[in-house]
Design a protein around this motif. Structure first.
Motif, short mmCIF file in Angstrom:
data_model
loop_
_atom_site.label_atom_id
_atom_site.label_comp_id
_atom_site.label_asym_id
_atom_site.label_seq_id
_atom_site.Cartn_x
_atom_site.Cartn_y
_atom_site.Cartn_z
N THR A 73 -14.69 1.87 -3.33
CA THR A 73 -13.37 2.45 -3.60
C THR A 73 -13.49 3.85 -4.16
O THR A 73 -12.74 4.76 -3.79
CB THR A 73 -12.59 1.55 -4.57
N VAL A 77 -11.68 7.17 -2.56
CA VAL A 77 -10.72 8.01 -3.26
C VAL A 77 -11.22 9.46 -3.29
O VAL A 77 -10.46 10.40 -3.04
CB VAL A 77 -10.48 7.49 -4.70
N ASN A 145 -6.99 3.90 -9.17
CA ASN A 145 -7.00 5.14 -8.40
C ASN A 145 -6.51 6.32 -9.24
O ASN A 145 -7.03 7.43 -9.13
CB ASN A 145 -6.13 5.01 -7.16
N LEU A 176 -2.09 11.68 -5.93
CA LEU A 176 -2.47 10.29 -5.67
C LEU A 176 -1.44 9.61 -4.78
O LEU A 176 -1.80 8.92 -3.81
CB LEU A 176 -2.60 9.53 -7.00
N GLU A 180 -2.15 8.02 -1.10
CA GLU A 180 -1.84 6.63 -0.77
C GLU A 180 -0.87 6.55 0.40
O GLU A 180 -0.89 5.59 1.17
CB GLU A 180 -1.26 5.91 -2.00
N LEU A 187 -6.85 2.83 -0.17
CA LEU A 187 -7.92 3.49 -0.91
C LEU A 187 -8.77 2.48 -1.66
O LEU A 187 -9.98 2.63 -1.78
CB LEU A 187 -7.32 4.50 -1.90
#
Length: 471
Positions: A73, A77, A145, A176, A180, A187
């Motif tokens: 992950t 990201v 995230n 962010l 997304e 993500l």
């Protein structure tokens, strides 16, 4: 104490300590390095397996942070962020394994003892910083995230000393949310999450426009000032921060050189104590001062919520909604022994009695609500809405320089009082025009109702005459 008693006490103590120890620590803690080698994840082995089912909560939003999935992950990201900003991954070009104290290395420590908010620590090393994030074993994908994006942005800024980077919340939250929204795969790496199913033929621009048109059709987006100082936003408007920040970032990226400007802003954050200076330095070709940003932002929102003839309100409803926008809700307490009651005051009263900062925040909100209202009001009410907007904007333009010059003076200067009185008189004139339009709409409605009744009676009479009479 006998030897048998000592042995029994030893095993009893061990059993109690094992029961009190977090379940995840019953296994072995492992270390996982991400594929990019920038992230090192420490956590209990098997944290994401059914072996720890007893630690799961009932919330469906919480996800278990398995060390291996967390490492994947983190790379996802980072890759999405660097691609959006047009930055090359400096770890990607390495031919040898990075050293533990190499700048930019980020350690993620997973433990059931950790709680949100996420604790972030940074350590100075030659040429930059290393970072350590203390993460709980269970948290939402968005929270994870969000913490990672903030650390990555600080790392890209690469502050040269111990000075904290002034990272605006709208930048991290907006970026962010945009990542997304724009990525076709989640993500957060989790086998239970499915990739987004896109509408056939629908582009990112079409999807963003459709969604935000719905969000901001009835409630105005936050201003640039409110995005800059989220603590000033009222509680009932807190839910608008993330969508406003996302659309703001998205519109910045739509500028011809928007990506370059945004990347430049991040890189310049470490040079200034206030992020505003980095913003205006990076976007100097587009904005010189807050007023220019606000005007540009208003144009983007107006273009988003353009007038649709099929969705226009009637004149009566348009005037009712206009009155709601102009009403200023307040809490009035008649005495200390009584509970405050909800009431409303006029703009004129608020301007005459409120302090400057509170007054300007109110007027900014009213202007944005009027801009949204203008997209739905009947054609007869457009001129009225524009009159209120023009009067408020003129007063704000005149009032701002007066406030700067009178900041160090005691009392209220006569020039400020004059502008306030002139503004109040202008509002009174527009209120009179609104009342006249309201009376006219009521009279027209009554006339139409009378005509409708006459037409209905005549139709019934004609219908009755057409029925053959029985002999």
């Amino acid at each position: 104490m006998s030897l048998r008693a000592v042995i029994a006490l030893f095993f009893l103590t061990g059993s109690v300590m094992a029961a009190l120890r977090p379940p995840s620590f019953l296994g072995t803690e492992v270390m996982v390095e991400s594929q990019s080698r920038q992230f090192i994840v420490h956590g209990p082995a098997g944290a994401g397996t059914p072996l720890n089912q007893a630690m799961r909560t009932q919330s469906k939003d919480l996800l278990r942070l398995d060390p291996s999935a967390t490492a994947v992950t983190a790379d996802r990201v980072k890759d999405a962020l660097l691609i959006e900003l047009g930055v090359r991954d400096r770890f990607e070009r390495k031919t040898i394994a990075p050293q533990p104290l190499e700048p930019g290395r980020i350690t993620l420590h997973l433990s059931p003892l950790n709680r949100e908010p996420v604790q972030v620590m940074r350590t100075p090393v030659t040429g930059g910083w290393t970072y350590r994030l203390e993460l709980p074993l269970e948290m939402t994908a968005h929270s994870f995230n969000s913490a990672l994006v903030q650390v990555l942005l600080v790392d890209l800024a690469n502050p040269p000393d111990s000075t904290a980077v002034d990272l605006p919340l709208w930048l991290s939250a907006g970026l962010l949310a945009h990542l997304e929204e724009s990525t076709t795969r989640p993500l957060f790496f989790d086998t239970g999450l499915q990739a987004r199913v896109e509408s056939r033929g629908e582009t990112l621009t079409a999807r963003v426009t459709r969604r935000f048109r719905t969000v901001f059709q009835t409630r105005s987006a936050l201003s640039f000032d409110e995005l800059s100082w989220p603590g000033m936003v009222a509680n009932d408007e807190a839910g608008l921060f993330t969508p406003s920040a996302q659309f703001f970032v998205y519109q910045l990226l739509q500028l011809d050189d928007g990506r370059d400007c945004l990347r430049s802003m991040v890189e310049k954050l470490s040079r200034y104590h206030n992020w505003q200076f980095a913003f205006y330095d990076a976007f100097s070709a587009h904005f010189k001062e807050p007023k220019e940003v606000e005007k540009w932002w208003a144009v983007q929102l107006a273009a988003l919520t353009g007038r649709d003839a099929s969705k226009l309100w009637t004149l009566s409803r348009s005037l009712d909604r206009l009155q709601e926008v102009l009403r200023v809700p307040v809490q009035i307490q008649a005495s200390k022994t009584q509970l405050p009651e909800s009431s409303a005051i006029s703009l004129q009263t608020a301007v005459a009695s409120w302090d400057y900062s509170r007054e300007m925040l109110l007027l900014g909100r009213v202007v944005r609500d009027l801009e949204i209202l203008r997209q739905r009001v009947a054609p007869e009410a457009v001129e009225l809405v524009d009159a209120y907007r023009g009067a408020i904007n003129h007063y704000r333009d005149q009032r701002d320089p007066l406030q700067r010059t009178s900041r160090n003076k005691s009392g209220t200067p006569s020039s400020v009082v004059f502008e306030q009185k002139s503004f109040e008189q202008r509002l009174d004139q527009i209120d009179s025009a609104r009342a006249k339009l309201l009376r006219s709409s009521v009279e027209d409605l009554a006339l139409h109702e009378a005509e409708r009744r006459v037409a209905t009676t005549n139709a019934l009479q004609r219908a009755g005459a057409a029925i053959p009479r029985s002999r």
